[in-house]
Each structure stands twice: as structure tokens, then as C-alpha cells.
Design a protein around this motif. Sequence first.
Motif, PDB file in Angstrom:
ATOM      1  N   ARG A 164       0.943  -1.192  -0.061  1.00  0.00           N
ATOM      2  CA  ARG A 164       0.174  -0.123  -0.166  1.00  0.00           C
ATOM      3  C   ARG A 164       0.833   1.020  -0.093  1.00  0.00           C
ATOM      4  O   ARG A 164       1.385   1.775   0.913  1.00  0.00           O
ATOM      5  N   PHE A 165       1.152   1.679  -1.117  1.00  0.00           N
ATOM      6  CA  PHE A 165       2.156   2.882  -1.223  1.00  0.00           C
ATOM      7  C   PHE A 165       1.522   4.112  -0.891  1.00  0.00           C
ATOM      8  O   PHE A 165       0.187   4.347  -1.109  1.00  0.00           O
ATOM      9  N   GLY A 166       2.239   4.957  -0.242  1.00  0.00           N
ATOM     10  CA  GLY A 166       1.954   6.292   0.150  1.00  0.00           C
ATOM     11  C   GLY A 166       2.144   7.442  -1.117  1.00  0.00           C
ATOM     12  O   GLY A 166       2.202   6.716  -2.406  1.00  0.00           O
ATOM     13  N   ILE A 167       2.114   8.516  -0.734  1.00  0.00           N
ATOM     14  CA  ILE A 167       2.582   9.404  -1.814  1.00  0.00           C
ATOM     15  C   ILE A 167       4.155   9.393  -2.402  1.00  0.00           C
ATOM     16  O   ILE A 167       4.808   9.884  -1.372  1.00  0.00           O
ATOM     17  N   ILE A 168       4.298   8.806  -3.350  1.00  0.00           N
ATOM     18  CA  ILE A 168       5.602   8.591  -3.668  1.00  0.00           C
ATOM     19  C   ILE A 168       6.352   9.824  -4.139  1.00  0.00           C
ATOM     20  O   ILE A 168       5.985  10.610  -5.155  1.00  0.00           O
ATOM     21  N   LEU A 169       7.562  10.327  -3.594  1.00  0.00           N
ATOM     22  CA  LEU A 169       8.291  11.392  -3.956  1.00  0.00           C
ATOM     23  C   LEU A 169       9.498  11.203  -4.946  1.00  0.00           C
ATOM     24  O   LEU A 169      10.258  10.255  -4.614  1.00  0.00           O
ATOM     25  N   GLY A 170       9.410  11.847  -6.019  1.00  0.00           N
ATOM     26  CA  GLY A 170      10.449  11.866  -6.890  1.00  0.00           C
ATOM     27  C   GLY A 170      10.693  13.137  -7.713  1.00  0.00           C
ATOM     28  O   GLY A 170       9.608  14.069  -7.499  1.00  0.00           O
ATOM     29  N   LYS A 171      11.600  13.395  -8.285  1.00  0.00           N
ATOM     30  CA  LYS A 171      11.790  14.832  -8.863  1.00  0.00           C
ATOM     31  C   LYS A 171      11.060  15.104  -9.788  1.00  0.00           C
ATOM     32  O   LYS A 171      10.466  16.395 -10.043  1.00  0.00           O
ATOM     33  N   ASP A 172      10.948  14.119 -10.741  1.00  0.00           N
ATOM     34  CA  ASP A 172      10.217  14.258 -12.126  1.00  0.00           C
ATOM     35  C   ASP A 172       8.930  13.378 -12.313  1.00  0.00           C
ATOM     36  O   ASP A 172       8.333  13.831 -13.368  1.00  0.00           O
ATOM     37  N   ASP A 173       8.479  12.662 -11.345  1.00  0.00           N
ATOM     38  CA  ASP A 173       7.301  12.078 -11.716  1.00  0.00           C
ATOM     39  C   ASP A 173       6.557  12.290 -10.326  1.00  0.00           C
ATOM     40  O   ASP A 173       6.844  12.408  -9.164  1.00  0.00           O
ATOM     41  N   GLY A 174       5.335  11.458 -10.340  1.00  0.00           N
ATOM     42  CA  GLY A 174       4.494  11.190  -9.405  1.00  0.00           C
ATOM     43  C   GLY A 174       3.618  12.836  -8.864  1.00  0.00           C
ATOM     44  O   GLY A 174       3.810  13.477  -9.735  1.00  0.00           O
ATOM     45  N   ALA A 175       3.498  13.124  -7.805  1.00  0.00           N
ATOM     46  CA  ALA A 175       2.842  14.071  -6.943  1.00  0.00           C
ATOM     47  C   ALA A 175       3.550  15.377  -6.996  1.00  0.00           C
ATOM     48  O   ALA A 175       3.118  16.527  -7.068  1.00  0.00           O
ATOM     49  N   LEU A 176       5.053  15.029  -6.661  1.00  0.00           N
ATOM     50  CA  LEU A 176       5.606  15.990  -6.016  1.00  0.00           C
ATOM     51  C   LEU A 176       6.053  17.198  -7.151  1.00  0.00           C
ATOM     52  O   LEU A 176       6.049  18.423  -6.615  1.00  0.00           O
ATOM     53  N   PRO A 177       6.300  16.926  -8.208  1.00  0.00           N
ATOM     54  CA  PRO A 177       6.609  18.058  -9.101  1.00  0.00           C
ATOM     55  C   PRO A 177       5.366  19.159  -9.261  1.00  0.00           C
ATOM     56  O   PRO A 177       5.529  20.332  -9.362  1.00  0.00           O
ATOM     57  N   ASN A 178       4.162  18.669  -9.297  1.00  0.00           N
ATOM     58  CA  ASN A 178       2.845  19.465  -9.095  1.00  0.00           C
ATOM     59  C   ASN A 178       2.926  20.494  -7.906  1.00  0.00           C
ATOM     60  O   ASN A 178       2.296  21.505  -7.795  1.00  0.00           O
ATOM     61  N   ILE A 179       3.129  19.535  -6.668  1.00  0.00           N
ATOM     62  CA  ILE A 179       3.201  20.255  -5.412  1.00  0.00           C
ATOM     63  C   ILE A 179       4.530  21.433  -5.347  1.00  0.00           C
ATOM     64  O   ILE A 179       3.974  22.580  -4.957  1.00  0.00           O
ATOM     65  N   VAL A 180       5.437  21.142  -5.985  1.00  0.00           N
ATOM     66  CA  VAL A 180       6.601  22.052  -5.861  1.00  0.00           C
ATOM     67  C   VAL A 180       6.624  23.137  -6.818  1.00  0.00           C
ATOM     68  O   VAL A 180       7.145  24.463  -6.676  1.00  0.00           O
ATOM     69  N   LEU A 181       5.845  22.805  -7.948  1.00  0.00           N
ATOM     70  CA  LEU A 181       5.754  24.131  -9.120  1.00  0.00           C
ATOM     71  C   LEU A 181       5.662  25.450  -8.164  1.00  0.00           C
ATOM     72  O   LEU A 181       6.097  26.384  -8.870  1.00  0.00           O
ATOM     73  N   PRO A 182       4.519  25.604  -7.473  1.00  0.00           N
ATOM     74  CA  PRO A 182       4.018  26.872  -6.963  1.00  0.00           C
ATOM     75  C   PRO A 182       5.342  27.430  -6.467  1.00  0.00           C
ATOM     76  O   PRO A 182       5.389  28.625  -6.297  1.00  0.00           O
ATOM     77  N   TYR A 183       5.925  26.760  -5.688  1.00  0.00           N
ATOM     78  CA  TYR A 183       6.957  27.241  -4.850  1.00  0.00           C
ATOM     79  C   TYR A 183       8.339  27.691  -5.848  1.00  0.00           C
ATOM     80  O   TYR A 183       8.813  28.779  -5.529  1.00  0.00           O
ATOM     81  N   LYS A 184       8.477  26.910  -7.076  1.00  0.00           N
ATOM     82  CA  LYS A 184       9.399  27.475  -8.002  1.00  0.00           C
ATOM     83  C   LYS A 184       9.086  28.790  -8.558  1.00  0.00           C
ATOM     84  O   LYS A 184      10.012  29.667  -8.940  1.00  0.00           O
ATOM     85  N   LEU A 185       7.426  29.237  -8.459  1.00  0.00           N
ATOM     86  CA  LEU A 185       7.136  30.328  -8.979  1.00  0.00           C
ATOM     87  C   LEU A 185       6.914  31.493  -8.068  1.00  0.00           C
ATOM     88  O   LEU A 185       6.313  32.337  -8.349  1.00  0.00           O
ATOM     89  N   MET A 186       7.537  31.136  -6.903  1.00  0.00           N
ATOM     90  CA  MET A 186       7.464  31.954  -5.614  1.00  0.00           C
ATOM     91  C   MET A 186       6.156  32.286  -5.112  1.00  0.00           C
ATOM     92  O   MET A 186       5.814  33.323  -4.835  1.00  0.00           O
TER      93      MET A 186
END
Length: 301
Positions: A164-186
Motif C-alpha cells: 500500500r504505497f503512500g505519496i511517492i516522492l521523486g523529482k520528475d514523476d508522481g505528485a511532487l512536481p505539481n506540489i513543488v511548481l508553485p514554490y518555484k514560481l514564488m
Amino acid sequence: MNILLSGGTGFAGKSITKLLTDKGHEVFILTRSTNKQSRPHVTYVKWLTDGAAPEKELPKIDAVINLAGESINNGRWSDEQKKKIYDSRMEATDEILRLIRSFEDTPSVLVNASAIGIYPPSETKIYTESAHERGSDFLAETVIDWEHKAKLAEDEGVRVVCARFGIILGKDDGALPNIVLPYKLMAGGTVGSGRQWLSWVHHEDVARAVWHAIEDETLEGPVNVTAPNPMKMKDFGKTVGSVLNRPHWMPVPGFALKIALGDKSALVLEGNKVLPKVLEEHGFSFKYPLLHDALKEIYDK
């Protein structure tokens, strides 16, 4: 070992393949693609296409990993997309079961992907593998049926682990890039109420947990593959901002995400606190138990 892997070209599959090949195992990846070129320790075998008969191309298989299915991160969850997410998992698992039954030598174990979405969302409850509560939304119903089908392999004498996988974190795939994008845009900030739990796991620990499930012959049934330190969404966002050296200031209201994503918005607006009790009881040690360290590894490369 000879390990059969479906979904090997996906996000988690790539990490698992790397770990297995680094250990010197032979990985046979089931694929619909016609242009995949085999490489050392990795052989691509066609399946689920006209004329495909993977059982005729495979050697004795020691273990099976089934990750195949349409990504839940692809597109808006229209009725058509939901059907694709559900049907792809059922079809792939049916074929895995057919292959297992066709083998002269039965594999010892099937590690079948699952998800913590099987548990209901909650801001107060803690879920381990012994929890009997089940969600009632689309994702929960999909996971319940997926696990039930995978467990049919037990009738063939195969040990079955439902990871039973949780939210898998990786740089280019999965949910993390969408979570991080607003931060990259300040423009990063708290999503929804910020009180919802996010039970996360680094992609390397996903691969290590799957290998642990293969190697530990006493491990079976449901296994939560989540880091031992889940975070509230507000704290998760603050940690992202800290690691990226970006401000955490612009809130994202839940109603806006519901408009943009529809039912899929539940992936970030609802959550649950899930702990990896079984893995830890079976001696598994996480490489990245803390979110800050996991994000630093991902973004400092």
C-alpha cells in the motif's frame, strides 16, 4: 533471481528495476511497447497485445511484482479516466494470474501494488495494516478490488504481499512536481485547510521495501509503504519551501482545486495518517524517514 515486473517503465518501476539490477538480479519487464531494447540484466517481454505469449519467452520466474495500471496522476478524473484507471489494474492483474497459473514452476511471491487510499480520509485517526476501516470513494473501491484479485494467487501457493504505497516522492514523476511548481514560481502556500495528512515515501525506499517483501518469506498480506513520519499538508509545504529556499505564503483554497481537478482534488485535499507498522516489525529500516532529508536528496542533485 529471475524477477517478473509489470509496470516496470513507470515511476516506481524504474526505481525498483535499478535496485534489482544493481543487486545483480535478472528483471523481465512486461510491456506493450514494440521498441524497447533489452539491456544488461533487463529483458523486455511483450504482453497484453495481439499474439503476445510472454509465458513462452520467460525462464523460471522466482518472484513477480505487479505495478501495472493507468497512473492516477494522469489528467482529470473524468468518468472515462476513472474507467481506464480501474480497468487497467484489473486487466493487468488477470494476466499476471494467468501467467502464474501457466508456469511449470510456481513463483514464490507476488508483490502487488496497492495504495493507502484504501483507508478513509481522517485528520485524527492513525492507520496501520490492522485497521479495518475502508474508504468509500472511487480510489478506495479500486484498491479494494485490486487487492482482492491479487490475493487469488494464494490459491496457486504463492505468497502475496499488497504494498500500500503512500505519496511517492521523486523529482520528475508522481505528485511532487505539481506540489513543488508553485514554490518555484514564488507562489507556494498551504493547500486547502492544511490540516490534512500527507503520508509520503521516497522512491528509493519504495524500491527497498518491495525488495524486502520479496526477501522476507514471513511477510505477507497488506503492507503500508509510507515513511514513519507523515506530515500535515501545511507542514509539508513549509518543508518544501525551506528546502527550495522559497516562501510559503500564498494559500491555495480547496474550492479552486475542486473546480480545477474535480474528484482528483481529493488526492491533496483529503489525506490520512498511515504508519508502516508491518515493515518496521519485520526489520525494515527507512533510508529517508524524515521529509527534509528526502527532499534534500531529491533536489540537491
